[in-house]
Design a protein around this motif. Structure first.
Motif, PDB file in Angstrom:
ATOM      1  N   GLY A 166       0.817  -1.212   0.000  1.00 51.62           N
ATOM      2  CA  GLY A 166       0.000   0.000   0.000  1.00 51.62           C
ATOM      3  C   GLY A 166       0.847   1.256   0.000  1.00 51.62           C
ATOM      4  O   GLY A 166       0.532   2.242  -0.677  1.00 51.62           O
ATOM      5  N   GLY A 167       1.935   1.218   0.765  1.00 50.54           N
ATOM      6  CA  GLY A 167       2.831   2.371   0.802  1.00 50.54           C
ATOM      7  C   GLY A 167       3.482   2.637  -0.542  1.00 50.54           C
ATOM      8  O   GLY A 167       3.646   3.797  -0.950  1.00 50.54           O
ATOM      9  N   GLN A 168       3.832   1.560  -1.266  1.00 50.12           N
ATOM     10  CA  GLN A 168       4.447   1.751  -2.587  1.00 50.12           C
ATOM     11  C   GLN A 168       3.463   2.352  -3.578  1.00 50.12           C
ATOM     12  O   GLN A 168       3.805   3.231  -4.368  1.00 50.12           O
ATOM     13  CB  GLN A 168       4.983   0.420  -3.113  1.00 50.12           C
ATOM     14  CG  GLN A 168       6.122  -0.158  -2.301  1.00 50.12           C
ATOM     15  CD  GLN A 168       7.183   0.869  -1.973  1.00 50.12           C
ATOM     16  OE1 GLN A 168       7.899   1.343  -2.850  1.00 50.12           O
ATOM     17  NE2 GLN A 168       7.297   1.240  -0.707  1.00 50.12           N
ATOM     18  N   VAL A 169       2.218   1.887  -3.547  1.00 46.01           N
ATOM     19  CA  VAL A 169       1.199   2.451  -4.444  1.00 46.01           C
ATOM     20  C   VAL A 169       1.035   3.943  -4.171  1.00 46.01           C
ATOM     21  O   VAL A 169       0.912   4.756  -5.104  1.00 46.01           O
ATOM     22  CB  VAL A 169      -0.139   1.711  -4.264  1.00 46.01           C
ATOM     23  CG1 VAL A 169      -1.252   2.423  -5.034  1.00 46.01           C
ATOM     24  CG2 VAL A 169      -0.017   0.272  -4.737  1.00 46.01           C
ATOM     25  N   ALA A 170       1.051   4.328  -2.889  1.00 47.84           N
ATOM     26  CA  ALA A 170       0.874   5.738  -2.541  1.00 47.84           C
ATOM     27  C   ALA A 170       2.104   6.563  -2.888  1.00 47.84           C
ATOM     28  O   ALA A 170       1.996   7.647  -3.471  1.00 47.84           O
ATOM     29  CB  ALA A 170       0.550   5.871  -1.055  1.00 47.84           C
ATOM     30  N   LEU A 171       3.289   6.066  -2.545  1.00 49.15           N
ATOM     31  CA  LEU A 171       4.507   6.851  -2.729  1.00 49.15           C
ATOM     32  C   LEU A 171       4.954   6.914  -4.187  1.00 49.15           C
ATOM     33  O   LEU A 171       5.581   7.892  -4.598  1.00 49.15           O
ATOM     34  CB  LEU A 171       5.632   6.285  -1.855  1.00 49.15           C
ATOM     35  CG  LEU A 171       5.492   6.551  -0.361  1.00 49.15           C
ATOM     36  CD1 LEU A 171       6.515   5.748   0.430  1.00 49.15           C
ATOM     37  CD2 LEU A 171       5.640   8.039  -0.060  1.00 49.15           C
ATOM     38  N   VAL A 172       4.648   5.881  -4.944  1.00 47.29           N
ATOM     39  CA  VAL A 172       4.997   5.916  -6.368  1.00 47.29           C
ATOM     40  C   VAL A 172       3.876   6.586  -7.163  1.00 47.29           C
ATOM     41  O   VAL A 172       4.114   7.063  -8.270  1.00 47.29           O
ATOM     42  CB  VAL A 172       5.271   4.488  -6.880  1.00 47.29           C
ATOM     43  CG1 VAL A 172       5.716   4.488  -8.334  1.00 47.29           C
ATOM     44  CG2 VAL A 172       6.345   3.832  -6.032  1.00 47.29           C
ATOM     45  N   THR A 173       2.717   6.679  -6.569  1.00 47.08           N
ATOM     46  CA  THR A 173       1.429   7.134  -7.106  1.00 47.08           C
ATOM     47  C   THR A 173       0.825   5.995  -7.930  1.00 47.08           C
ATOM     48  O   THR A 173       1.550   5.257  -8.620  1.00 47.08           O
ATOM     49  CB  THR A 173       1.504   8.438  -7.918  1.00 47.08           C
ATOM     50  OG1 THR A 173       2.185   8.226  -9.139  1.00 47.08           O
ATOM     51  CG2 THR A 173       2.188   9.537  -7.118  1.00 47.08           C
ATOM     52  N   PRO A 174      -0.497   5.807  -7.868  1.00 45.87           N
ATOM     53  CA  PRO A 174      -1.112   4.577  -8.373  1.00 45.87           C
ATOM     54  C   PRO A 174      -0.816   4.238  -9.829  1.00 45.87           C
ATOM     55  O   PRO A 174      -0.451   3.097 -10.151  1.00 45.87           O
ATOM     56  CB  PRO A 174      -2.604   4.831  -8.141  1.00 45.87           C
ATOM     57  CG  PRO A 174      -2.654   5.758  -6.976  1.00 45.87           C
ATOM     58  CD  PRO A 174      -1.475   6.660  -7.135  1.00 45.87           C
ATOM     59  N   LEU A 175      -0.973   5.205 -10.737  1.00 42.45           N
ATOM     60  CA  LEU A 175      -0.791   4.881 -12.152  1.00 42.45           C
ATOM     61  C   LEU A 175       0.676   4.675 -12.505  1.00 42.45           C
ATOM     62  O   LEU A 175       1.009   3.805 -13.326  1.00 42.45           O
ATOM     63  CB  LEU A 175      -1.408   5.976 -13.027  1.00 42.45           C
ATOM     64  CG  LEU A 175      -2.936   6.034 -13.038  1.00 42.45           C
ATOM     65  CD1 LEU A 175      -3.423   7.172 -13.930  1.00 42.45           C
ATOM     66  CD2 LEU A 175      -3.527   4.709 -13.494  1.00 42.45           C
ATOM     67  N   VAL A 176       1.569   5.458 -11.915  1.00 41.25           N
ATOM     68  CA  VAL A 176       2.995   5.238 -12.168  1.00 41.25           C
ATOM     69  C   VAL A 176       3.407   3.866 -11.634  1.00 41.25           C
ATOM     70  O   VAL A 176       4.177   3.135 -12.280  1.00 41.25           O
ATOM     71  CB  VAL A 176       3.845   6.354 -11.530  1.00 41.25           C
ATOM     72  CG1 VAL A 176       5.330   6.049 -11.706  1.00 41.25           C
ATOM     73  CG2 VAL A 176       3.521   7.705 -12.154  1.00 41.25           C
ATOM     74  N   PHE A 177       2.897   3.490 -10.465  1.00 38.45           N
ATOM     75  CA  PHE A 177       3.195   2.168  -9.904  1.00 38.45           C
ATOM     76  C   PHE A 177       2.726   1.076 -10.858  1.00 38.45           C
ATOM     77  O   PHE A 177       3.466   0.119 -11.140  1.00 38.45           O
ATOM     78  CB  PHE A 177       2.513   2.020  -8.543  1.00 38.45           C
ATOM     79  CG  PHE A 177       2.747   0.687  -7.891  1.00 38.45           C
ATOM     80  CD1 PHE A 177       3.932   0.427  -7.214  1.00 38.45           C
ATOM     81  CD2 PHE A 177       1.794  -0.310  -7.970  1.00 38.45           C
ATOM     82  CE1 PHE A 177       4.155  -0.806  -6.626  1.00 38.45           C
ATOM     83  CE2 PHE A 177       2.007  -1.553  -7.376  1.00 38.45           C
ATOM     84  CZ  PHE A 177       3.186  -1.799  -6.700  1.00 38.45           C
ATOM     85  N   LEU A 178       1.511   1.205 -11.383  1.00 36.18           N
ATOM     86  CA  LEU A 178       0.987   0.204 -12.308  1.00 36.18           C
ATOM     87  C   LEU A 178       1.849   0.103 -13.557  1.00 36.18           C
ATOM     88  O   LEU A 178       2.190  -1.000 -14.016  1.00 36.18           O
ATOM     89  CB  LEU A 178      -0.452   0.567 -12.688  1.00 36.18           C
ATOM     90  CG  LEU A 178      -1.139  -0.337 -13.712  1.00 36.18           C
ATOM     91  CD1 LEU A 178      -1.263  -1.756 -13.181  1.00 36.18           C
ATOM     92  CD2 LEU A 178      -2.518   0.232 -14.075  1.00 36.18           C
TER      93      LEU A 178
END
Length: 498
Positions: A252-264
């Motif tokens: 969850g922290g990675q999705v938030a810190l990378v931002t959702p679409l960039v993480f995807l």
């Protein structure tokens, strides 16, 4: 720097919009670095810069060197402490873009890779704060850039520069060992990469990295191996429920810190890189995958036994950003612009809350309040309390609180820090039999003070509140203390300009 998408051979004829945007973003980050208060950890690393050593209990010394250089250039203030953050992220962004062009020429991936990296909250927040991750990320990207240059030009001399940059990464944080591991994995497993094993420049580069790291080993050898023991003993055994909680926090922290679409996009890019390596033994994709997968596997494994801090996986995303920019099919590439828009919007919201606090959020929901809010007001209240009590110094048991007060309090007030870590510094000891005030956080102050004989100040006079725009960040209690022989390790901290 000549990049597809960075078209500036005729600067008078055409202005490069990517470079202009990056320059503007860097200017904004420098302004924010100057106006945002230092966090406790940043103040602690500033103390390091005033007591330069080859190593420290928490990390290698590069963050202290960055702050020392920054304050020499921009002054001993918040901007000076953080100055090299925005600057090295600007340089690192250009290096990342060049790396993408070298590894995957003709695809125009360079500007997009740099843009995706800059759109993460990792970059947005890391650029305006100074922690060991700041130099680590720069030297990690610089090493990738040098290796990509060697791969593209077939010039082995780039390995010498790669070794120097890898040494800089090792001097920044111990997780840089994953950089060396990834490169070795790439060199052993990819046929096109194995040819470098016959070139002396590769081995010389490795020797340079080890030589640069040698002073840290020497410091540990003469200081009870304290830093290696501290960082090497982070794993802990947790039950199934706790492990699932830590794993959920990590993801969850990675999705938030990378931002959702960039993480995807980064996850899908890494998957496409794996596909390229499996099908075509592509050396460029293999290099990026070798710098992503081992670290990701280790962080996931560690999350099964202990908490993984959200910033630790930041080293994985430069390579992942290149895979997202260069290897995704057209159907996925349509998400690049929305990903950038969402990422920069989230960063802008974080910047706005940190500087103006338009939303009256409580501490639990506002990390900017918890880490940055109200420090100058607390220092002013503490100085008035010291004057009222007629004491010679202010003391704190929390290293970050003590360091923050040392950076902010009037120069005539000594600041004494009490914690076992201070025995690894070469700082002066406090004078004996001197009266002082000890400040302790109510939130962290379970149990009696470590300072022997600390006497609480009763009533409102003994309680201080750190707040921003009326929103409480933390409450503190004051105690009367006196220095004495045989007390736990303590040190007088440096002050700006002194």
């Amino acid at each position: 720097m000549e990049l597809r998408g960075f078209r500036h051979p005729g600067l008078a004829r055409q202005v490069n919009p990517w470079l202009v945007a990056l320059l503007a973003l860097t200017g904004l980050r420098l302004v924010l670095a100057a106006i945002l208060p230092l966090s406790p950890d940043e103040a602690y690393y500033w103390v390091w810069s005033r007591n330069l050593q080859a190593g420290y209990l928490d990390h290698p010394p590069m963050v202290a060197i960055f702050i020392w250089l920054g304050t020499a250039l921009a002054g001993e203030n918040a901007l000076g402490v953080r100055f090299l953050g925005p600057v090295t992220l600007f340089i690192g962004s250009l290096m990342l873009a060049r790396s993408a062009e070298d590894l995957f020429p003709g695809r125009g991936a360079g500007p997009w890779a740099a843009a995706l990296m800059n759109a993460t909250l990792f970059a947005a927040l890391g650029a305006v704060t100074m922690t060991p991750d700041t130099p680590l990320l720069f030297f990690w990207v610089a090493t990738l850039w040098a290796v990509a240059r060697a791969h593209h030009t077939d010039d082995a001399r780039w390995w010498l520069l790669a070794g120097i940059f890898a040494g800089g990464a090792l001097l920044s944080k111990y997780t840089a060992a994953l950089l060396g591991f990834g490169l070795v994995l790439w060199l052993l497993l990819l046929p096109e990469a194995r040819r470098w094993l016959l070139r002396w420049q590769l081995w010389a580069g490795g020797a340079l990295a080890v030589a640069l790291f040698a002073p840290v080993i020497q410091w540990n050898a003469t200081h009870e191996w304290a830093s290696f023991a501290k960082q090497g003993g982070r794993t802990a055994a947790g039950g199934a429920g706790q492990s699932l909680r830590w794993l959920g926090e990590l993801l969850g922290g990675q999705v938030a810190l990378v931002t959702p679409l960039v993480f995807l996009l980064c996850v899908m890019g890494a998957i496409m890189a794996a596909r390229q390596v499996w099908r075509a033994r592509d050396a460029g994709a293999g290099l990026l995958l070798a710098l992503i997968v081992p670290g990701a596997a280790i962080f996931l494994w560690q999350a099964l036994g202990s908490r993984v801090q959200g910033n630790w996986p930041a080293i994985l995303y430069p390579s992942a950003a290149i895979t997202a920019a260069a290897l995704l099919p057209a159907s996925w590439l349509r998400l690049r612009v929305p990903a950038l828009a969402l990422g920069f919007a989230m960063a802008g919201a974080a910047y706005l809350q940190a500087t103006a606090a338009p939303l009256p959020l409580p501490r639990r929901q506002d990390p900017t309040l918890a880490r940055l809010g109200g420090w100058d007001g607390l220092a002013a209240d503490l100085a008035r309390a010291a004057e009222r009590e007629g004491v010679a110094f202010i003391a704190a048991e929390e290293y970050g609180l003590a360091s923050g007060m040392a950076f902010r309090l009037p120069p005539e007030l000594r600041v004494v820090a009490m914690d076992p870590r201070w025995r690894f510094f070469t700082l002066p000891k406090p004078p004996e039999n001197a009266p002082g005030l000890l400040i302790r956080s109510e939130r962290r102050g379970e149990g009696p003070p470590v300072w022997p004989g600390a006497t609480p100040i009763e009533g409102d006079a003994g309680r201080l509140i750190r707040a921003r725009r009326g929103q409480e960040a933390e409450a503190y209690r004051l105690f009367r203390v006196t220095t004495a022989p045989g007390q736990p390790p303590s040190a007088v901290l440096p002050r700006p300009g002194r």
